[in-house]
Scaffold this active site. Structure first.
Site, PDB file in Angstrom:
ATOM      1  N   ASN A  40     -25.330  41.791   5.803  1.00  0.00           N
ATOM      2  CA  ASN A  40     -25.858  40.469   5.460  1.00  0.00           C
ATOM      3  C   ASN A  40     -24.814  39.428   5.812  1.00  0.00           C
ATOM      4  O   ASN A  40     -23.803  39.281   5.120  1.00  0.00           O
ATOM      5  CB  ASN A  40     -26.204  40.418   3.967  1.00  0.00           C
ATOM      6  CG  ASN A  40     -26.764  39.075   3.541  1.00  0.00           C
ATOM      7  OD1 ASN A  40     -27.052  38.223   4.370  1.00  0.00           O
ATOM      8  ND2 ASN A  40     -26.926  38.888   2.239  1.00  0.00           N
ATOM      9  N   LYS A  42     -25.133  36.266   5.722  1.00  0.00           N
ATOM     10  CA  LYS A  42     -25.290  35.081   4.875  1.00  0.00           C
ATOM     11  C   LYS A  42     -25.216  33.807   5.737  1.00  0.00           C
ATOM     12  O   LYS A  42     -25.714  33.803   6.852  1.00  0.00           O
ATOM     13  CB  LYS A  42     -24.266  35.107   3.738  1.00  0.00           C
ATOM     14  CG  LYS A  42     -24.361  36.407   2.914  1.00  0.00           C
ATOM     15  CD  LYS A  42     -23.500  36.424   1.699  1.00  0.00           C
ATOM     16  CE  LYS A  42     -23.668  37.744   0.960  1.00  0.00           C
ATOM     17  NZ  LYS A  42     -22.884  37.792  -0.291  1.00  0.00           N
ATOM     18  N   HIS A 125     -32.250  38.500  -3.094  1.00  0.00           N
ATOM     19  CA  HIS A 125     -30.796  38.542  -3.240  1.00  0.00           C
ATOM     20  C   HIS A 125     -30.380  37.666  -4.414  1.00  0.00           C
ATOM     21  O   HIS A 125     -30.948  36.601  -4.650  1.00  0.00           O
ATOM     22  CB  HIS A 125     -30.131  38.065  -1.948  1.00  0.00           C
ATOM     23  CG  HIS A 125     -28.667  38.366  -1.895  1.00  0.00           C
ATOM     24  ND1 HIS A 125     -27.728  37.618  -2.564  1.00  0.00           N
ATOM     25  CD2 HIS A 125     -27.973  39.354  -1.251  1.00  0.00           C
ATOM     26  CE1 HIS A 125     -26.528  38.114  -2.336  1.00  0.00           C
ATOM     27  NE2 HIS A 125     -26.642  39.165  -1.542  1.00  0.00           N
ATOM     28  N   GLU A 127     -28.007  35.703  -4.899  1.00  0.00           N
ATOM     29  CA  GLU A 127     -27.622  34.328  -4.579  1.00  0.00           C
ATOM     30  C   GLU A 127     -28.841  33.426  -4.473  1.00  0.00           C
ATOM     31  O   GLU A 127     -28.800  32.253  -4.878  1.00  0.00           O
ATOM     32  CB  GLU A 127     -26.803  34.317  -3.281  1.00  0.00           C
ATOM     33  CG  GLU A 127     -25.437  34.972  -3.465  1.00  0.00           C
ATOM     34  CD  GLU A 127     -24.766  35.372  -2.167  1.00  0.00           C
ATOM     35  OE1 GLU A 127     -23.645  35.889  -2.245  1.00  0.00           O
ATOM     36  OE2 GLU A 127     -25.367  35.183  -1.087  1.00  0.00           O
ATOM     37  N   GLU A 195     -27.327  45.579  -6.292  1.00  0.00           N
ATOM     38  CA  GLU A 195     -26.145  44.749  -6.094  1.00  0.00           C
ATOM     39  C   GLU A 195     -25.745  44.111  -7.423  1.00  0.00           C
ATOM     40  O   GLU A 195     -26.290  43.068  -7.806  1.00  0.00           O
ATOM     41  CB  GLU A 195     -26.427  43.656  -5.060  1.00  0.00           C
ATOM     42  CG  GLU A 195     -26.729  44.181  -3.676  1.00  0.00           C
ATOM     43  CD  GLU A 195     -26.602  43.076  -2.630  1.00  0.00           C
ATOM     44  OE1 GLU A 195     -25.793  43.245  -1.720  1.00  0.00           O
ATOM     45  OE2 GLU A 195     -27.302  42.065  -2.753  1.00  0.00           O
ATOM     46  N   GLY A 201     -18.954  39.560  -3.489  1.00  0.00           N
ATOM     47  CA  GLY A 201     -17.997  38.584  -3.000  1.00  0.00           C
ATOM     48  C   GLY A 201     -16.773  38.401  -3.873  1.00  0.00           C
ATOM     49  O   GLY A 201     -15.977  37.493  -3.647  1.00  0.00           O
ATOM     50  N   SER A 241     -19.096  44.146  -2.553  1.00  0.00           N
ATOM     51  CA  SER A 241     -17.721  44.299  -2.075  1.00  0.00           C
ATOM     52  C   SER A 241     -17.462  45.659  -1.435  1.00  0.00           C
ATOM     53  O   SER A 241     -16.372  46.217  -1.546  1.00  0.00           O
ATOM     54  CB  SER A 241     -16.721  44.042  -3.214  1.00  0.00           C
ATOM     55  OG  SER A 241     -16.826  42.712  -3.680  1.00  0.00           O
TER      56      SER A 241
END
Length: 285
Positions: A40, A42, A125, A127, A195, A201, A241
């Protein structure tokens, strides 16, 4: 954050009663029988950096027992689709809208993705759930729309640190999956990406045993709530990560069927190491 590395879930033998340290079988079961790796990207990449990354990926090898997908920004999809070696890699979008073509400024329809020749899309996701307040129901509706359009879906689920530490983690995961299950009957074109939000991140990654615990729980959820066949066939991948240093050990876990990778997917050599993680541990088994 460092203390997260010490968190445990349900004990050494795991939720299924199997030892959490057991090595996965070299032979894969399920739909395609392949380990699954997604990158991904992003909102990252310039014309120059993406060109370099595509060249690096094309120069590498991907084992026959692994399916590898990369997900550029919408702007970069045409270049990547035209220049990436699609005998080794497939290209995915990072999102789609819940409706078809129409007056939806700033959104991309599933039909447009299919028309562009894409076969995959990432949905749900964390985010996007956080920044755009996407509910479980909206993610489920998007998933159904994408599947109905012929796309395969990378359906993301995961808990925050607060939800994990308060004991709500499994309730959160249950609700995220249940919303999709209410709208979807055929899971053969879905990969579920677990996730944990606290690991995305941050540089903090769930230990291999922590990842296995949750993946075993999710496998049991599918057996109990959907069907034994889906539980055996669906690929549940880990994201948070993942990098070239920790991927091989994570790949040994029985219920970890691959990875959805963020930052490390922007580094061609590192991503190729991750793409070969299952092959590496299978050879050493």
């Amino acid at each position: 954050m460092a203390r997260l590395m010490q968190l445990s879930l349900r004990g050494a033998r795991g939720l299924t009663g199997r030892p959490t340290s057991s090595r996965r079988l070299v032979t894969r079961c399920g739909t395609s029988g392949k380990f699954w790796i997604g990158g991904n990207w992003k909102s990252n990449g310039t014309a120059e950096s993406v060109s370099k990354l595509v060249d690096e990926l094309n120069s590498g090898t991907v084992p026959s027992n692994t399916e590898v997908i990369v997900s550029p920004t919408f702007l970069q999809i045409p270049y990547v689709s035209q220049n990436l070696d699609q005998t080794k890699f497939a290209v995915s979008a990072q999102n789609c809208w819940v409706e078809g073509y129409g007056a939806y400024t700033g959104e991309i329809s599933a039909e447009a993705l299919a028309d562009a020749g894409l076969n995959w899309v990432i949905l749900g996701h964390s985010e996007r759930r956080a920044l755009n307040e996407e509910s479980n129901e909206l993610v489920a509706d998007k998933t159904k729309k994408a599947l109905d359009t012929g796309l395969s879906v990378i359906a993301c689920i995961g808990e925050t640190l607060e939800q994990r530490e308060s004991g709500e983690m499994f309730n959160v995961l249950d609700a995220q999956l249940a919303a999709i299950a209410d709208k979807v009957s055929d899971w053969s074109k879905i990969v579920v990406a677990y996730e944990p939000v606290w690991a995305i991140g941050t540089g903090v990654v769930a230990t291999p045993d922590q990842a296995q615990e949750v993946h075993a729980y999710l496998r049991k959820w599918f057996a109990d709530k959907v069907s034994a066949d889906v539980s055996k066939s669906i690929r549940v991948v880990y994201g948070g990560s993942v990098n070239a240093e920790n991927c091989a050990e994570l790949a040994t876990k029985e219920d970890v069927d691959g990875f959805l990778v963020g930052g490390a997917s922007l580094k061609g050599p590192d991503f190729l190491v991750i793409a070969n993680a299952f092959e590496t541990q299978a050879v050493s088994a």
